[in-house]
Design an enzyme around this catalytic site. Structure first.
Site, PDB file in Angstrom:
ATOM      1  N   LYS A 121      -4.776   4.868  -8.209  1.00  0.00           N
ATOM      2  CA  LYS A 121      -4.568   6.298  -8.495  1.00  0.00           C
ATOM      3  C   LYS A 121      -4.407   6.521 -10.000  1.00  0.00           C
ATOM      4  O   LYS A 121      -4.981   7.457 -10.570  1.00  0.00           O
ATOM      5  CB  LYS A 121      -3.340   6.804  -7.744  1.00  0.00           C
ATOM      6  CG  LYS A 121      -3.564   6.862  -6.236  1.00  0.00           C
ATOM      7  CD  LYS A 121      -2.289   7.202  -5.503  1.00  0.00           C
ATOM      8  CE  LYS A 121      -2.497   7.126  -3.999  1.00  0.00           C
ATOM      9  NZ  LYS A 121      -1.245   7.112  -3.257  1.00  0.00           N
ATOM     10  N   LEU A 162       0.873  -1.175   0.000  1.00  0.00           N
ATOM     11  CA  LEU A 162       0.000   0.000   0.000  1.00  0.00           C
ATOM     12  C   LEU A 162       0.914   1.230   0.000  1.00  0.00           C
ATOM     13  O   LEU A 162       1.962   1.219   0.663  1.00  0.00           O
ATOM     14  CB  LEU A 162      -0.891   0.028   1.249  1.00  0.00           C
ATOM     15  CG  LEU A 162      -1.961  -1.060   1.381  1.00  0.00           C
ATOM     16  CD1 LEU A 162      -2.732  -0.903   2.689  1.00  0.00           C
ATOM     17  CD2 LEU A 162      -2.929  -1.054   0.200  1.00  0.00           C
ATOM     18  N   ASP A 163       0.514   2.279  -0.713  1.00  0.00           N
ATOM     19  CA  ASP A 163       1.318   3.497  -0.750  1.00  0.00           C
ATOM     20  C   ASP A 163       1.421   4.101   0.650  1.00  0.00           C
ATOM     21  O   ASP A 163       0.588   3.822   1.518  1.00  0.00           O
ATOM     22  CB  ASP A 163       0.656   4.545  -1.667  1.00  0.00           C
ATOM     23  CG  ASP A 163       0.622   4.078  -3.119  1.00  0.00           C
ATOM     24  OD1 ASP A 163       1.443   3.232  -3.491  1.00  0.00           O
ATOM     25  OD2 ASP A 163      -0.249   4.579  -3.856  1.00  0.00           O
ATOM     26  N   LYS A 164       2.389   4.985   0.798  1.00  0.00           N
ATOM     27  CA  LYS A 164       2.605   5.644   2.102  1.00  0.00           C
ATOM     28  C   LYS A 164       1.326   6.314   2.610  1.00  0.00           C
ATOM     29  O   LYS A 164       0.987   6.246   3.786  1.00  0.00           O
ATOM     30  CB  LYS A 164       3.740   6.665   1.944  1.00  0.00           C
ATOM     31  CG  LYS A 164       4.169   7.336   3.203  1.00  0.00           C
ATOM     32  CD  LYS A 164       5.373   8.230   2.931  1.00  0.00           C
ATOM     33  CE  LYS A 164       5.651   9.114   4.119  1.00  0.00           C
ATOM     34  NZ  LYS A 164       6.746  10.053   3.874  1.00  0.00           N
TER      35      LYS A 164
END
Ligand code: URA
Length: 228
Positions: free
Chosen positions: A186, A102-104
């Site tokens: 995204k 998962l992204d930051k």
């Protein structure tokens, strides 16, 4: 199995730390203090006790974290805090790693295990493990955009596999995908001229965030995940 190996695998401490505990008489085998780290024990039959707790040996461990914003999905990072820092003390960290990424700034469901085979199966696009993301969007989403997202959009040379979109409001969706390309959700929204302003993974295969709060960690069994 040697007593020291057993204690390390149970997450009691490093080899040096467990040797120290054993020599200080803090470990019992079948209710008798054992001061020999080389003692051979049978994890299925013998009862090993530390701090009045009977230790249970598990070869493979599985945990679910409700990730919060600001942590990178990695076991180590020179610059940022990692998701490993969100795991409480009771989690046995030995050989543990996050499954997928998962992204930051993405929140939500992140699985950890030391079971490499299962991790590989769960992240392989061929296995078709559904991942459901809740996304807040900057712009209103149209039914035309939804159709495009469901059919597949170009995210920089890759056409995404069929997906499912559930519109929750004019600018909130649940998006179900089976792949896990870098920044996939995204990029998919950028492909329809929109922008994700908040992203949370709410489901990963059979697993969901039910009853969990941000930052919570629970231990689960392989059966809770397995459906492949
Ligand atoms: N897609 C993204 O863009 N980010 C994530 O963290 C997960 C899926």
């Amino acid at each position: 199995m040697r007593l020291d190996k057993f204690l390390v695998e149970c997450g009691i401490g490093s080899r040096r730390e467990v040797k120290d505990l054993v020599s200080r008489g803090q470990i019992s085998v079948n209710k008798k203090i054992c001061k020999n780290v080389q003692e051979n024990i049978n994890p299925d039959k013998d009862t090993v006790t530390y701090n009045s707790i009977d230790l249970i040996y598990k070869e493979f461990r599985y945990y679910v974290l409700y990730k919060i914003d600001g942590y990178v999905t990695a076991t180590e990072d020179k610059k940022d805090s990692t998701v490993m820092e969100l795991l409480p003390e009771w989690v046995v960290k030995k050989d543990l790693f996050p499954v997928g990424r998962l992204d930051k700034d993405t929140e939500g469901l992140l699985l950890f295990t030391n079971d490499g085979k299962l991790a590989h199966e769960l992240t392989s696009p061929k296995k078709h493990v559904d991942k459901v993301y809740y996304a807040k969007l900057e712009e209103t989403i149209s039914s035309d955009d939804i159709q495009k997202l469901e059919k597949g959009v170009d995210i920089g040379g890759h056409i995404t596999m069929p997906a499912k979109v559930e519109a929750l409001s004019s600018n909130e969706i649940n998006l179900t995908i089976r792949e896990g390309k870098f920044h996939q959700v995204k990029k998919m929204l950028i492909a329809v001229n929109n922008k994700v302003t908040y992203l949370k993974r709410i489901k990963f295969g059979k697993l969901s965030l039910d009853n969990m709060k941000p930052g919570d960690v629970i231990e689960i069994n392989k059966d809770d995940i397995y459906f492949l």
